[in-house]
Design a protein around this motif. Sequence first.
Motif, short mmCIF file in Angstrom:
data_model
loop_
_atom_site.label_atom_id
_atom_site.label_comp_id
_atom_site.label_asym_id
_atom_site.label_seq_id
_atom_site.Cartn_x
_atom_site.Cartn_y
_atom_site.Cartn_z
N ARG A 1 1.06 -9.55 7.12
CA ARG A 1 0.34 -8.28 6.96
C ARG A 1 1.29 -7.11 6.75
NH1 ARG A 1 -5.00 -8.58 8.17
NH2 ARG A 1 -5.73 -10.40 9.32
N ASP B 1 -4.07 -6.28 -0.67
CA ASP B 1 -4.39 -7.68 -0.91
C ASP B 1 -5.61 -8.11 -0.11
OD1 ASP B 1 -2.12 -8.48 -2.63
OD2 ASP B 1 -0.91 -7.94 -0.87
N PRO B 2 -6.30 -9.16 -0.56
CA PRO B 2 -7.46 -9.67 0.20
C PRO B 2 -7.08 -9.98 1.64
CG PRO B 2 -7.36 -10.70 -1.97
CD PRO B 2 -6.09 -9.90 -1.81
N ASP B 3 -7.92 -9.58 2.57
CA ASP B 3 -7.71 -9.80 4.00
C ASP B 3 -6.46 -9.10 4.54
OD1 ASP B 3 -10.00 -11.49 4.11
OD2 ASP B 3 -8.77 -13.18 3.40
N GLY B 4 -5.86 -8.20 3.73
CA GLY B 4 -4.72 -7.45 4.20
C GLY B 4 -3.48 -8.27 4.42
N ARG B 5 -3.37 -9.40 3.71
CA ARG B 5 -2.19 -10.26 3.83
C ARG B 5 -1.60 -10.52 2.45
NH1 ARG B 5 -1.30 -12.89 8.63
NH2 ARG B 5 -3.03 -12.85 10.12
N ASP B 6 -0.28 -10.55 2.38
CA ASP B 6 0.34 -10.94 1.13
C ASP B 6 -0.02 -12.41 0.87
OD1 ASP B 6 2.48 -10.49 -1.06
OD2 ASP B 6 3.06 -12.37 -0.10
N PRO B 7 -0.54 -12.73 -0.32
CA PRO B 7 -1.01 -14.09 -0.57
C PRO B 7 0.08 -15.14 -0.63
CG PRO B 7 -1.10 -12.78 -2.57
CD PRO B 7 -0.78 -11.83 -1.46
N ASP C 1 0.85 -1.19 0.00
CA ASP C 1 0.00 0.00 0.00
C ASP C 1 0.89 1.24 0.00
OD1 ASP C 1 -1.78 2.15 0.83
OD2 ASP C 1 -3.13 0.61 1.59
N THR D 1 -2.21 -4.03 2.62
CA THR D 1 -3.65 -3.78 2.65
C THR D 1 -4.29 -3.73 1.26
OG1 THR D 1 -3.03 -1.47 2.99
CG2 THR D 1 -3.77 -2.68 4.91
#
Length: 336
Positions: free
Chosen positions: A97, A86-92, A73, A84
């Motif tokens: 986070r 990414d989905p759910d604020g985590r790097d996939p 971000d 943030t």
Amino acid sequence: MPDDGNAAYGHISFTRSASHFTDRITADGRDGWPVEAGRYRLVVSRACPWASRAVISRRLLGLADALSMAVADPLQDDRSWRFTLDPDGRDPVLGIRFLAEAYEAREKGAPGGVSVPAVVDVPSGKLVTNDYQRLTLDLATEWRALHREGAPDLYPRELREEIDTVMAEVYADVNNGVYKAGFAVDQEEYEAACAGVFRRLEVLSRRLAGQRYLVGDTITEADVRLFTTLVRFDAVYHGHFKCNRWKLTENPVLWAYARDLYQTPGFGDTVDFDHIKRHYHRVHTGINPTGIVPLGPDLSGWRSPHDRERLGGRPFGTGTAPGPVPAAEEVPALTA
């Protein structure tokens, strides 16, 4: 906090901290980190000029399949770069986070802050390097076995001495010079830094008036490093950092040179002006306490003809342009 976390400022002159983690990923693995497809993840911010070097190099060299990329971000919080977007604020891939988690996994309480670009070892989750000065040189040389067919030689051996000299001058006066001006704490410090920026830009303008690229007749690492400052110049450095003796668009040579690179695959297709403007104007609260992001400048000119082809040169040497940007890495279309 400066956009890459590699700087310190306050009631003393601006200084940029040296990278704390300087391990290298090499073909022979001499630092314990061998080049290996899929093993590492490059963490960047599209706002950060130092990280943007790595984004451009990775694309020009065709390393997208070998070296995955995480985009942070552009707005940081007190734990610095966060995922943030990414989905759910985590790097996939890394499952974290904050980039700080990879730093802590490598060395708890490490000095120097959390900076990008950073390369993380995916299996262990540990930071490998945040050495922004060395990283792109290694991508160009140590990662050759994984380069795409037709990749350019961004750091040709026979030109390295000249490239290194040009890059050192550009770094001192331009790449870092705009920060020295922007974070100056007294008039004398600011004026010296600002004068240095424009003095070097004038030298570069004279150099580029008769040749298409900085060194030789192809794109090299030197062009990558100058471009990442020039592309931010009118959008943030002219106003936000008070480097306002003239705009990039008012220098015919440098403006044409910057547009030439911007329109070259691998350069403009990595640039996100929204991330750039929001980061600088909202994160640097000491300079812009209101956090207001300006509407300008007009960006439409970046796609206008540049006429630099008349100087000759071959952007990719005997190689070819990179292919289309992967869908997941596309940046917003340029608008006015």
